[in-house]
Scaffold this active site. Structure first.
Site, PDB file in Angstrom:
ATOM      1  N   TYR A  57       3.929   5.823   3.186  1.00  0.00           N
ATOM      2  CA  TYR A  57       3.701   4.973   2.012  1.00  0.00           C
ATOM      3  C   TYR A  57       4.953   4.947   1.140  1.00  0.00           C
ATOM      4  O   TYR A  57       5.370   5.977   0.592  1.00  0.00           O
ATOM      5  CB  TYR A  57       2.521   5.466   1.187  1.00  0.00           C
ATOM      6  N   LEU A 205     -13.518  -1.389  -0.651  1.00  0.00           N
ATOM      7  CA  LEU A 205     -13.728  -2.644  -1.372  1.00  0.00           C
ATOM      8  C   LEU A 205     -13.064  -3.820  -0.659  1.00  0.00           C
ATOM      9  O   LEU A 205     -12.747  -4.831  -1.280  1.00  0.00           O
ATOM     10  CB  LEU A 205     -13.191  -2.521  -2.806  1.00  0.00           C
ATOM     11  N   GLY A 206     -12.862  -3.670   0.649  1.00  0.00           N
ATOM     12  CA  GLY A 206     -12.276  -4.766   1.404  1.00  0.00           C
ATOM     13  C   GLY A 206     -10.902  -5.156   0.897  1.00  0.00           C
ATOM     14  O   GLY A 206     -10.594  -6.331   0.758  1.00  0.00           O
TER      15      GLY A 206
END
Length: 328
Positions: A57, A205-206
């Site tokens: 990341y 939450l998609g």
């Protein structure tokens, strides 16, 4: 407001964690380190102990940020990071899991995080060229050395889970799981339940879509990885927005947001399930934490699933070049 705890195998964590990836990559502007660190501090105040990052990341920047945020409060944190995704100069992604690489990545993560041990160390993607037993053997050695306390797998298949667990008990499996991504329900989640392994859903939450905040692909800025994801394409947008609209109706009846309802559904999947919604802002963090304590009735769960049936979701999770490393 503080939240309760759940078990990932033998590891006790908060019932909801915090995904930190977006603070350093993937979802638009990442320049506000002050707010990101404040969000991590607020999470700890609310009883969120599980912080999730990875070496890839921001090419290490996210681990450094998380390390800075927890430097004076390490004892409040269950720290999770990952190894195993390798990107070349063109951004092409592959998986690596040979023992020397595992050991090297662990030492590098410890340095960036500024800690002497990692609580939960995941293999981010499974390397099909290296036997799982070899990778897990290296992880077991790191546990013996005290550099990590527990290990997990990410985006893997059920057979890999069983092979890994036979070498050394797996603590947690991380995979995408939400109302519009339910593939792990077929074999992965049942295997984890059978073996006493925790499940850590990312993007519950998609990737923000189920909150209703995204209504057009044009809202996604440069550098936002969602621009390349089929479900966020304009040709799939209308069908997927219909799911969000149906969730909003149910959420209004309950007096919550669509996102809180969708997140509460993930929380309801089992006592071994600990979602890690990601955010870089305190406002959204507090909304998410509220959902951790939202109890749903059987009728509400049935209504939510009727509003968001898997077959109604339009578009694949990933473009093909990313999908090939999933489910190994």
């Amino acid at each position: 407001m503080t939240i309760g705890t759940r078990q990932l195998g033998s590891l006790t964590v908060s019932s909801q964690g915090l995904g930190c990836m977006g603070m350093s990559q993937a979802y638009g502007d990442t320049s506000d380190r002050t707010e990101s660190i404040a969000t991590i501090h607020r999470a700890l105040e609310l009883g969120v102990t599980l912080l999730d990052t990875a070496n890839v990341y921001g090419s290490g920047a996210n681990e450094e940020l998380v390390g800075q945020a927890i430097a004076d409060r390490r004892d409040q944190v269950v720290l999770a990071t990952k190894f195993g995704i390798v990107r070349d100069a063109e951004g092409n992604q592959s998986a690596q899991g040979d023992p020397d690489y595992v050991r090297q990545c662990c030492d590098e993560s410890l340095r960036r995080l500024g800690v002497d041990h990692i609580d939960l160390y995941y293999q981010h993607r499974i390397d099909s060229d290296v036997p799982t037993e070899d990778t897990v053997g290296a992880l077991a050695e790191l546990i013996e050395a005290g550099k990590i306390r527990h290990y997990g797998l990410s985006e893997c298949g059920a057979d890999t889970i069983r092979r890994a667990h036979a070498v050394h008990p797996v603590t947690a499996v991380q995979s995408e799981w939400s109302l519009w991504t339910r593939g792990i329900e077929d074999t992965v989640a049942p295997t984890c339940a059978e073996l006493g392994i925790g499940v850590v859903p990312f993007s519950p939450l998609g990737r923000g879509f189920l909150t209703g905040a995204i209504t057009s692909a044009a809202q996604l800025g440069e550098g936002d990885m969602r621009k390349g994801m089929p479900r966020f394409g304009e040709d799939n947008m209308a069908a997927n927005l219909a799911i969000v609209d149906a969730l909003k109706v149910l959420a209004d009846e309950r007096g919550v947001t669509a996102g809180q309802l969708a997140l509460a559904w993930v929380q309801s999947r089992g006592e071994n399930v600990v979602p890690i919604p990601g955010t870089k802002r305190r406002t959204y963090l507090e909304q998410n934490v509220t959902a951790a304590e939202l109890e749903l009735t059987a009728d509400e769960i049935a209504a939510i699933e009727a509003a968001a049936p898997p077959e109604a979701v339009a578009g694949d999770r990933y473009p093909a070049h990313l999908q090939r490393n999933v489910g190994r």
